[in-house]
Scaffold this active site. Sequence first.
Site, PDB file in Angstrom:
ATOM      1  N   LYS A  10       0.833  -1.196   0.000  1.00  0.00           N
ATOM      2  CA  LYS A  10       0.000   0.000   0.000  1.00  0.00           C
ATOM      3  C   LYS A  10       0.882   1.266   0.000  1.00  0.00           C
ATOM      4  CE  LYS A  10      -3.859  -2.241   2.463  1.00  0.00           C
ATOM      5  NZ  LYS A  10      -4.641  -2.234   3.735  1.00  0.00           N
ATOM      6  N   PHE A  58     -15.398   4.069   8.157  1.00  0.00           N
ATOM      7  CA  PHE A  58     -14.040   4.430   7.718  1.00  0.00           C
ATOM      8  C   PHE A  58     -13.834   4.249   6.214  1.00  0.00           C
ATOM      9  CE2 PHE A  58     -14.034   0.067   9.446  1.00  0.00           C
ATOM     10  CZ  PHE A  58     -13.574  -0.656   8.348  1.00  0.00           C
ATOM     11  N   ARG A  91      -0.959 -14.665   4.819  1.00  0.00           N
ATOM     12  CA  ARG A  91      -1.672 -13.975   5.909  1.00  0.00           C
ATOM     13  C   ARG A  91      -0.949 -14.144   7.235  1.00  0.00           C
ATOM     14  NH1 ARG A  91      -6.426 -11.221   4.556  1.00  0.00           N
ATOM     15  NH2 ARG A  91      -6.796 -10.764   6.734  1.00  0.00           N
ATOM     16  N   THR A  97      -5.368  -7.569  10.879  1.00  0.00           N
ATOM     17  CA  THR A  97      -5.800  -6.324  10.239  1.00  0.00           C
ATOM     18  C   THR A  97      -5.393  -5.084  11.043  1.00  0.00           C
ATOM     19  OG1 THR A  97      -7.716  -7.546   9.429  1.00  0.00           O
ATOM     20  CG2 THR A  97      -7.844  -5.138   9.338  1.00  0.00           C
ATOM     21  N   ARG A 108       2.637  -6.404   9.421  1.00  0.00           N
ATOM     22  CA  ARG A 108       1.809  -5.297   9.921  1.00  0.00           C
ATOM     23  C   ARG A 108       2.214  -4.895  11.338  1.00  0.00           C
ATOM     24  NH1 ARG A 108      -4.075  -7.361   7.628  1.00  0.00           N
ATOM     25  NH2 ARG A 108      -4.028  -6.211   5.645  1.00  0.00           N
ATOM     26  N   ASN A 122      -1.781  -0.233   7.447  1.00  0.00           N
ATOM     27  CA  ASN A 122      -1.163  -1.533   7.743  1.00  0.00           C
ATOM     28  C   ASN A 122      -0.281  -2.050   6.602  1.00  0.00           C
ATOM     29  OD1 ASN A 122      -3.244  -2.250   6.052  1.00  0.00           O
ATOM     30  ND2 ASN A 122      -4.445  -3.282   7.620  1.00  0.00           N
ATOM     31  N   HIS A 125      -1.788  -5.388   1.748  1.00  0.00           N
ATOM     32  CA  HIS A 125      -3.057  -6.113   1.627  1.00  0.00           C
ATOM     33  C   HIS A 125      -2.759  -7.532   1.193  1.00  0.00           C
ATOM     34  CE1 HIS A 125      -7.085  -7.289   0.339  1.00  0.00           C
ATOM     35  NE2 HIS A 125      -6.498  -7.781  -0.741  1.00  0.00           N
TER      36      HIS A 125
HETATM   37  P1  DAT Z   1      -7.671  -7.320   5.912  1.00  0.00           P
HETATM   38  O1  DAT Z   1      -6.945  -6.194   5.212  1.00  0.00           O
HETATM   39  O2  DAT Z   1      -6.871  -7.878   7.062  1.00  0.00           O
HETATM   40  O3  DAT Z   1      -8.167  -8.394   4.972  1.00  0.00           O
HETATM   41  P2  DAT Z   1     -10.406  -6.280   6.019  1.00  0.00           P
HETATM   42  O4  DAT Z   1     -10.587  -6.859   4.659  1.00  0.00           O
HETATM   43  O5  DAT Z   1     -11.424  -6.600   7.063  1.00  0.00           O
HETATM   44  O6  DAT Z   1      -8.963  -6.678   6.620  1.00  0.00           O
HETATM   45  O7  DAT Z   1     -10.320  -4.694   5.944  1.00  0.00           O
HETATM   46  C1  DAT Z   1      -9.686  -4.072   4.861  1.00  0.00           C
HETATM   47  C2  DAT Z   1      -8.939  -2.845   5.342  1.00  0.00           C
HETATM   48  O8  DAT Z   1      -9.843  -1.920   5.954  1.00  0.00           O
HETATM   49  C3  DAT Z   1      -7.894  -3.133   6.416  1.00  0.00           C
HETATM   50  O9  DAT Z   1      -6.663  -3.533   5.864  1.00  0.00           O
HETATM   51  C4  DAT Z   1      -7.803  -1.828   7.132  1.00  0.00           C
HETATM   52  C5  DAT Z   1      -9.206  -1.263   7.050  1.00  0.00           C
HETATM   53  N1  DAT Z   1      -9.981  -1.515   8.268  1.00  0.00           N
HETATM   54  C6  DAT Z   1     -10.608  -2.660   8.618  1.00  0.00           C
HETATM   55  N2  DAT Z   1     -11.232  -2.546   9.795  1.00  0.00           N
HETATM   56  C7  DAT Z   1     -10.996  -1.264  10.203  1.00  0.00           C
HETATM   57  C8  DAT Z   1     -11.367  -0.496  11.367  1.00  0.00           C
HETATM   58  N3  DAT Z   1     -12.151  -1.028  12.335  1.00  0.00           N
HETATM   59  N4  DAT Z   1     -10.940   0.784  11.439  1.00  0.00           N
HETATM   60  C9  DAT Z   1     -10.173   1.335  10.459  1.00  0.00           C
HETATM   61  N5  DAT Z   1      -9.790   0.667   9.350  1.00  0.00           N
HETATM   62  C10 DAT Z   1     -10.191  -0.610   9.226  1.00  0.00           C
HETATM   63 MG    MG Z   2      -9.605  -8.323   3.503  1.00  0.00          MG
END
Ligand code: DAT
Ligand code: MG
Length: 167
Positions: A10, A58, A91, A97, A108, A122, A125
Amino acid sequence: MSQAALILIKPDGLKKSLTGNILTRLSETKLEIVAAKMVRVSEALAKEHYVHLQDKPFFDELVKYLQGELHDRKKVMALVYWGNDAIKKCRELVGSTNPEEADPTSIRGSYGRITTHGVYENVIHVSSDALEAEREIKLWLDPEEIIVDLYPTKEMVTKEHKKKVWA
Ligand code: DAT
Ligand code: MG
């Protein structure tokens, strides 16, 4: 069973000069990289990538973050890792996350942060399951950009369109 995972470094990962560190960590998986490119991320692409989160408070910040608006780096690096259990292996190294909750030795956990605005920066992806990987890989890459045949393709004659070529 061989499977594919989409990885995105990212904009914060690029801005912090972490590309080498991240790729080194991922090489521990012994997976094969079958595609890699730099992408300028449009708003439409960012929104489509995170479409499953469109109702979250968000979401708008997340879309801006992926587009590079928060880092003055309007690009991401997209890669496809391929091999046995690719998603689980990636992962595990990437970590949770929420970067504050991620194992501190994970990517991360080592490099991520939560901004004062609550954005999870983070740095990377990774697809979370095979179905998501297929959707994401088809969204980010064309078949010719991947050096193995991951999903069925078809041949199509497209109408001539304006295209930049080397002068
Ligand atoms: P991941 O990236 O671990 O697959 P995700 O698909 O649930 O997680 O979420 C995508 C992205 O959204 C994640 O990398 C960061 C952001 N995100 C997720 N939950 C969040 C939260 N509660 N507050 C802020 N950003 C969040
Ligand atoms: Mg995801």
